[in-house]
Motif scaffolding. Structure first.
Motif, PDB file in Angstrom:
ATOM      1  N   SER A 136       0.560  -1.125  -0.134  1.00  0.00           N
ATOM      2  CA  SER A 136       0.042   0.012  -0.133  1.00  0.00           C
ATOM      3  C   SER A 136       0.757   1.277   0.043  1.00  0.00           C
ATOM      4  CB  SER A 136      -0.843  -0.025   1.261  1.00  0.00           C
ATOM      5  OG  SER A 136      -0.320  -0.489   2.381  1.00  0.00           O
ATOM      6  N   SER A 137       0.370   2.252  -0.765  1.00  0.00           N
ATOM      7  CA  SER A 137       1.205   3.323  -0.496  1.00  0.00           C
ATOM      8  C   SER A 137       0.127   4.632  -0.705  1.00  0.00           C
ATOM      9  CB  SER A 137       2.046   3.498  -2.199  1.00  0.00           C
ATOM     10  OG  SER A 137       1.181   3.263  -3.372  1.00  0.00           O
ATOM     11  N   GLY A 138       0.349   5.892  -0.422  1.00  0.00           N
ATOM     12  CA  GLY A 138      -0.063   6.955  -0.250  1.00  0.00           C
ATOM     13  C   GLY A 138      -0.638   7.518  -1.715  1.00  0.00           C
ATOM     14  N   GLY A 139       0.593   7.240  -2.307  1.00  0.00           N
ATOM     15  CA  GLY A 139       0.498   8.064  -3.552  1.00  0.00           C
ATOM     16  C   GLY A 139       0.624   6.863  -4.847  1.00  0.00           C
ATOM     17  N   TYR A 140       1.080   7.242  -6.083  1.00  0.00           N
ATOM     18  CA  TYR A 140       1.015   6.517  -7.035  1.00  0.00           C
ATOM     19  C   TYR A 140       2.424   6.220  -7.451  1.00  0.00           C
ATOM     20  CZ  TYR A 140      -4.022   7.251  -7.327  1.00  0.00           C
ATOM     21  OH  TYR A 140      -5.274   7.447  -7.000  1.00  0.00           O
ATOM     22  N   HIS A 141       2.882   4.947  -7.939  1.00  0.00           N
ATOM     23  CA  HIS A 141       4.319   4.752  -8.420  1.00  0.00           C
ATOM     24  C   HIS A 141       4.122   3.889  -9.868  1.00  0.00           C
ATOM     25  CE1 HIS A 141       3.882   0.633  -6.880  1.00  0.00           C
ATOM     26  NE2 HIS A 141       3.227   1.272  -5.682  1.00  0.00           N
ATOM     27  N   ARG A 142       3.034   3.708 -10.131  1.00  0.00           N
ATOM     28  CA  ARG A 142       2.855   3.180 -11.630  1.00  0.00           C
ATOM     29  C   ARG A 142       2.115   3.838 -12.605  1.00  0.00           C
ATOM     30  NH1 ARG A 142       0.116  -2.587 -10.387  1.00  0.00           N
ATOM     31  NH2 ARG A 142      -1.195  -1.013  -9.650  1.00  0.00           N
ATOM     32  N   GLY A 143       2.213   3.554 -13.852  1.00  0.00           N
ATOM     33  CA  GLY A 143       1.669   4.204 -14.986  1.00  0.00           C
ATOM     34  C   GLY A 143       1.561   5.631 -14.974  1.00  0.00           C
ATOM     35  N   ALA A 144       0.509   6.201 -15.699  1.00  0.00           N
ATOM     36  CA  ALA A 144       0.695   7.626 -15.948  1.00  0.00           C
ATOM     37  C   ALA A 144       0.548   8.550 -14.751  1.00  0.00           C
ATOM     38  CB  ALA A 144      -0.451   8.473 -16.916  1.00  0.00           C
ATOM     39  N   ARG A 147       4.157   9.548  -9.542  1.00  0.00           N
ATOM     40  CA  ARG A 147       5.236  10.888  -9.284  1.00  0.00           C
ATOM     41  C   ARG A 147       6.091  10.491  -8.450  1.00  0.00           C
ATOM     42  NH1 ARG A 147       2.278  11.738 -12.539  1.00  0.00           N
ATOM     43  NH2 ARG A 147       0.615  13.531 -13.117  1.00  0.00           N
ATOM     44  N   GLN A 148       6.552   9.187  -8.427  1.00  0.00           N
ATOM     45  CA  GLN A 148       7.646   8.708  -7.531  1.00  0.00           C
ATOM     46  C   GLN A 148       8.028   7.510  -7.956  1.00  0.00           C
ATOM     47  OE1 GLN A 148       6.033   7.687  -3.521  1.00  0.00           O
ATOM     48  NE2 GLN A 148       4.314   7.216  -4.367  1.00  0.00           N
ATOM     49  N   PRO A 149       9.458   7.148  -7.550  1.00  0.00           N
ATOM     50  CA  PRO A 149       9.959   5.727  -7.927  1.00  0.00           C
ATOM     51  C   PRO A 149       9.762   4.868  -7.124  1.00  0.00           C
ATOM     52  CG  PRO A 149      11.637   7.022  -6.987  1.00  0.00           C
ATOM     53  CD  PRO A 149      10.402   7.953  -6.904  1.00  0.00           C
ATOM     54  N   ASP A 150       9.513   3.766  -7.579  1.00  0.00           N
ATOM     55  CA  ASP A 150       9.292   2.196  -6.613  1.00  0.00           C
ATOM     56  C   ASP A 150      10.560   1.528  -6.614  1.00  0.00           C
ATOM     57  OD1 ASP A 150       8.459   0.184  -5.441  1.00  0.00           O
ATOM     58  OD2 ASP A 150       7.321  -0.639  -7.353  1.00  0.00           O
ATOM     59  N   PHE A 151      11.066   1.772  -5.205  1.00  0.00           N
ATOM     60  CA  PHE A 151      12.612   0.774  -4.870  1.00  0.00           C
ATOM     61  C   PHE A 151      11.951  -0.244  -4.110  1.00  0.00           C
ATOM     62  CE2 PHE A 151      14.295   5.345  -5.325  1.00  0.00           C
ATOM     63  CZ  PHE A 151      14.885   5.026  -6.420  1.00  0.00           C
ATOM     64  N   GLU A 174      -2.630   1.561  -4.488  1.00  0.00           N
ATOM     65  CA  GLU A 174      -2.214   2.886  -4.689  1.00  0.00           C
ATOM     66  C   GLU A 174      -2.997   4.008  -4.376  1.00  0.00           C
ATOM     67  OE1 GLU A 174       0.761   3.251  -8.079  1.00  0.00           O
ATOM     68  OE2 GLU A 174      -0.329   1.376  -8.588  1.00  0.00           O
ATOM     69  N   GLY A 175      -2.603   5.009  -3.982  1.00  0.00           N
ATOM     70  CA  GLY A 175      -3.206   6.213  -3.778  1.00  0.00           C
ATOM     71  C   GLY A 175      -3.926   6.334  -2.329  1.00  0.00           C
ATOM     72  N   MET A 176      -3.707   5.604  -1.550  1.00  0.00           N
ATOM     73  CA  MET A 176      -4.527   5.454  -0.353  1.00  0.00           C
ATOM     74  C   MET A 176      -4.424   6.928   0.462  1.00  0.00           C
ATOM     75  SD  MET A 176      -5.170   2.238   0.029  1.00  0.00           S
ATOM     76  CE  MET A 176      -5.523   2.267  -1.905  1.00  0.00           C
ATOM     77  N   ALA A 177      -3.499   7.701   0.175  1.00  0.00           N
ATOM     78  CA  ALA A 177      -3.959   9.000   0.606  1.00  0.00           C
ATOM     79  C   ALA A 177      -4.326  10.220  -0.016  1.00  0.00           C
ATOM     80  CB  ALA A 177      -2.364   9.361   1.326  1.00  0.00           C
ATOM     81  N   VAL A 178      -4.682   9.615  -1.320  1.00  0.00           N
ATOM     82  CA  VAL A 178      -5.290  10.812  -2.320  1.00  0.00           C
ATOM     83  C   VAL A 178      -6.709  11.370  -1.877  1.00  0.00           C
ATOM     84  CG1 VAL A 178      -5.785  10.981  -4.791  1.00  0.00           C
ATOM     85  CG2 VAL A 178      -3.640   9.968  -4.040  1.00  0.00           C
ATOM     86  N   SER A 179      -7.618  10.098  -1.969  1.00  0.00           N
ATOM     87  CA  SER A 179      -8.990  10.431  -1.639  1.00  0.00           C
ATOM     88  C   SER A 179      -9.645   9.270  -1.146  1.00  0.00           C
ATOM     89  CB  SER A 179      -9.627  11.261  -2.612  1.00  0.00           C
ATOM     90  OG  SER A 179      -9.745  10.304  -3.796  1.00  0.00           O
TER      91      SER A 179
END
Ligand SMILES: Cc1cc2nc3c(=O)[nH]c(=O)nc-3n(C[C@H](O)[C@H](O)[C@H](O)COP(=O)(O)O)c2cc1C
Length: 206
Positions: A136-144, A147-151, A174-179
């Motif tokens: 799980s991630s607050g933002g996105y790390h795949r696709g269009a 806005r961040q790398p995935d290490f 992804e996007g768990m902190a977006v809305s």
């Protein structure tokens, strides 16, 4: 399927969306394997001790596996060896794994015990079995929208491969902190993707 090991690296307990999905996955498997034994290794609720100087020295000094210095490591490796399926629920922390999960890796990925290093590189000694990683991630790390790398993903795949675990499936939240809407969309998508796989068909019904 007799034994499942659930490793949780979220410190948010029952508020963790990843851990909640992991619990749903366990329920699905239990539905088909009513005698399933589940071991929860909660790295946040029961933190592992930091690595000691003795451990660091023993690791490179051919100390016997039953030496007390390896007691915690042996206990964690036994949990791994005893499971038929490994489920890891982890948030992304600063583009990679949380410190608690890194510490678990440092206990279980042990030279001369769970892997050997030869001229061809490092070779895992554990027998392969299915591994599901809920990330799980607050933002996105795949696709269009990334806005961040995935290490985290390549690292975990490499760590698991070095243990001998190649049958690895990633489930992304992804996007768990977006809305609320983004969260719901992500969880729904993850459920639908899982529902196409063995064991998890029920997740497509909710
Ligand atoms: C210390 C820390 C670092 C984080 N770093 C990232 C990050 O690099 N990228 C990201 O998308 N989210 C980051 N997050 C947000 C979490 O990944 C996100 O809230 C996740 O959904 C929490 O998972 P959980 O609900 O399973 O606890 C971070 C959170 C914390 C506490």
């Amino acid at each position: 399927m007799d034994n499942l090991l659930l490793v949780n690296a979220s410190m948010r307990g029952s508020a963790s969306i990843g851990l909640r999905l992991a619990d749903e996955m366990v329920t699905c498997i239990r539905h088909q394997h009513p005698h399933l034994q589940v071991t929860l290794r909660d790295l946040a609720a029961t933190p592992l001790a930091p690595l000691s100087a003795g451990y660091a020295t023993a690791l490179t000094a051919f100390v016997a596996p039953h030496d007390p210095v390896f007691a915690s490591s042996e206990a964690l490796i036994s949990e791994l060896e005893g499971c038929d399926l490994l489920l890891i629920a982890t948030p992304m922390h600063n583009f990679t794994v949380p410190a608690a999960l890194k510490l678990w890796i440092d206990h279980v990925l042990r030279i001369h015990r769970t892997f050997i290093a030869g001229p061809e590189g490092k070779v895992g000694l554990l027998k392969d079995r299915p591994v599901y990683l809920i990330v799980s991630s607050g933002g996105y790390h795949r696709g269009a929208r990334a806005r961040q790398p995935d290490f985290l993903s390549a690292y975990l795949r490499h760590v698991l491969g070095t243990l001998g675990l190649q049958n690895v499936h990633f489930v992304y939240l992804e996007g768990m902190a977006v809305s609320d809407q983004a969260r719901l969309a992500s969880v729904t998508q993850a459920r639908l993707e899982l529902a196409r796989q063995r064991w998890f068909g029920q997740l497509g019904e909710s």
